[in-house]
Design a protein around this motif. Structure first.
Motif, PDB file in Angstrom:
ATOM      1  N   ALA A 224       0.843  -1.196   0.000  1.00  0.00           N
ATOM      2  CA  ALA A 224       0.000   0.000   0.000  1.00  0.00           C
ATOM      3  C   ALA A 224       0.878   1.246   0.000  1.00  0.00           C
ATOM      4  N   ARG A 225       0.562   2.176  -0.871  1.00  0.00           N
ATOM      5  CA  ARG A 225       1.333   3.408  -0.966  1.00  0.00           C
ATOM      6  C   ARG A 225       1.263   4.200   0.337  1.00  0.00           C
TER       7      ARG A 225
ATOM      8  N   GLU B 182       7.567   9.404  -2.218  1.00  0.00           N
ATOM      9  CA  GLU B 182       8.121   8.822  -3.443  1.00  0.00           C
ATOM     10  C   GLU B 182       9.147   9.717  -4.114  1.00  0.00           C
ATOM     11  N   THR B 183       9.340  10.930  -3.579  1.00  0.00           N
ATOM     12  CA  THR B 183      10.287  11.854  -4.218  1.00  0.00           C
ATOM     13  C   THR B 183      11.323  12.429  -3.256  1.00  0.00           C
TER      14      THR B 183
ATOM     15  N   SER C  45      13.480   5.716   0.735  1.00  0.00           N
ATOM     16  CA  SER C  45      14.660   6.500   0.352  1.00  0.00           C
ATOM     17  C   SER C  45      15.046   6.205  -1.086  1.00  0.00           C
ATOM     18  N   ASP C  46      15.675   7.194  -1.691  1.00  0.00           N
ATOM     19  CA  ASP C  46      16.140   7.080  -3.068  1.00  0.00           C
ATOM     20  C   ASP C  46      17.461   6.311  -3.091  1.00  0.00           C
ATOM     21  N   THR C  47      17.374   4.988  -2.975  1.00  0.00           N
ATOM     22  CA  THR C  47      18.556   4.130  -2.926  1.00  0.00           C
ATOM     23  C   THR C  47      18.164   2.728  -3.375  1.00  0.00           C
ATOM     24  N   ASP C  48      19.151   1.963  -3.792  1.00  0.00           N
ATOM     25  CA  ASP C  48      18.879   0.554  -4.121  1.00  0.00           C
ATOM     26  C   ASP C  48      19.415  -0.380  -3.042  1.00  0.00           C
ATOM     27  N   GLY C  49      19.842   0.190  -1.907  1.00  0.00           N
ATOM     28  CA  GLY C  49      20.444  -0.618  -0.856  1.00  0.00           C
ATOM     29  C   GLY C  49      19.632  -0.702   0.420  1.00  0.00           C
ATOM     30  N   TRP C  50      19.761   0.322   1.283  1.00  0.00           N
ATOM     31  CA  TRP C  50      19.105   0.266   2.586  1.00  0.00           C
ATOM     32  C   TRP C  50      18.690   1.651   3.038  1.00  0.00           C
TER      33      TRP C  50
END
Length: 282
Positions: A82-83, A106-107, A127-132
């Protein structure tokens, strides 16, 4: 005795040769017709075909029927993540946003929300990341001796909730994880998660009581094979005051790119430059 033997012998030969046969009863004839009538006639039955396909279809059919012959209900589909609703910030939950003005879950570079649900606190992070992405609970605004909850994106595409404890500048994973009702997703190069954690916990060094107020430490960064590495920025943001889960605030913290002109030194330089341009050179 000799006469009987002479009579029985020819009789047996006649039976074996088919000259004497026992006529079937009407019931037997009906049964034969019912089982082997011509195709299309009433009562015609196809012979059972023993094959793997027949066995499989009958087995699967029996698997989907209850003992009473009714179909079993199918399992409901798994609900998607859910958003996060930012319209509830400051009303039914508290929010902290770090990034550009007007950003949302989302931004923003970093987003956190919290709200009380019974004896739990529900946290949402993105967060704007592909990790954690993580949040730490501190008593002094400094990294070290802090209880930390992190959402980690692993190599299998899953987002899992982990519990850490800051030992100096190093985050040590703790096996005892107070998180429950975990959800997580990796979409659009963002790690987003939701989980609950008890308000009250037995006194322990690595766990804090959330009914108390704490400074919140915000951090995010890359992960390698599901293990976190150093955060993306040298000085991760920290809340400027202690956060209470009993007070739903909507806090915005501008990221470095948007706080340049808020610096006292920059403001002083702007005033000096403006004064110089207005007065002109001597």
């Amino acid at each position: 005795m000799i006469f009987l033997r002479s009579f029985v012998g020819p009789l047996l030969l006649l039976l074996q040769s088919g000259w004497l046969r026992v006529a079937p009863s009407p019931t037997d004839e009906g049964a034969l017709r019912a089982g082997h009538g011509e195709p299309g006639e009433p009562g015609h039955q196809e012979p059972h075909k023993d094959s793997y396909g027949t066995f499989a279809s009958e087995f699967l059919e029996s698997r989907h029927l209850s003992d009473d012959g009714y179909p079993f209900p199918t399992a409901p589909p798994v609900d998607p993540f859910a958003r996060i609703k930012v319209v509830d910030c400051g009303v039914t939950k508290g929010c902290i946003r770090y990034g550009k003005p007007g950003c949302d879950a989302e931004t923003c570079d970093y987003f956190l929300s919290y709200r009380r649900i019974g004896t739990d606190v529900e946290y949402e992070m993105s967060s704007d990341t592909d990790g954690w992405v993580a949040v730490g609970f501190s008593s002094d605004k400094k990294m070290g001796g802090d209880d930390v909850m992190g959402c980690v994106h692993d190599d299998n595409g899953r987002v899992r909730i982990h519990h850490f404890y800051n030992v100096g500048q190093w985050a040590k994973e703790i096996k005892r994880n107070p998180a429950r009702d975990e959800e997580g997703v990796f979409e659009n190069n963002r790690v987003t998660c939701r989980f609950k954690r008890p308000l009250y916990v037995p006194r322990e060094e690595t766990l804090v009581d959330l009914h108390l107020s704490w400074y919140y430490l915000f951090a995010w960064g890359p992960a390698i094979q599901g293990s976190i590495t150093r955060h993306d920025i040298d000085n991760p943001p920290v809340s400027d005051h202690m956060i209470s889960i009993y007070k739903y605030e909507d806090i915005f913290m501008p990221s470095t790119a948007y706080q340049t002109f808020n610096s006292p030194i920059c403001l002083l330089l702007i005033v000096a430059l403006t004064f110089y341009l207005l007065m002109g050179t001597p």
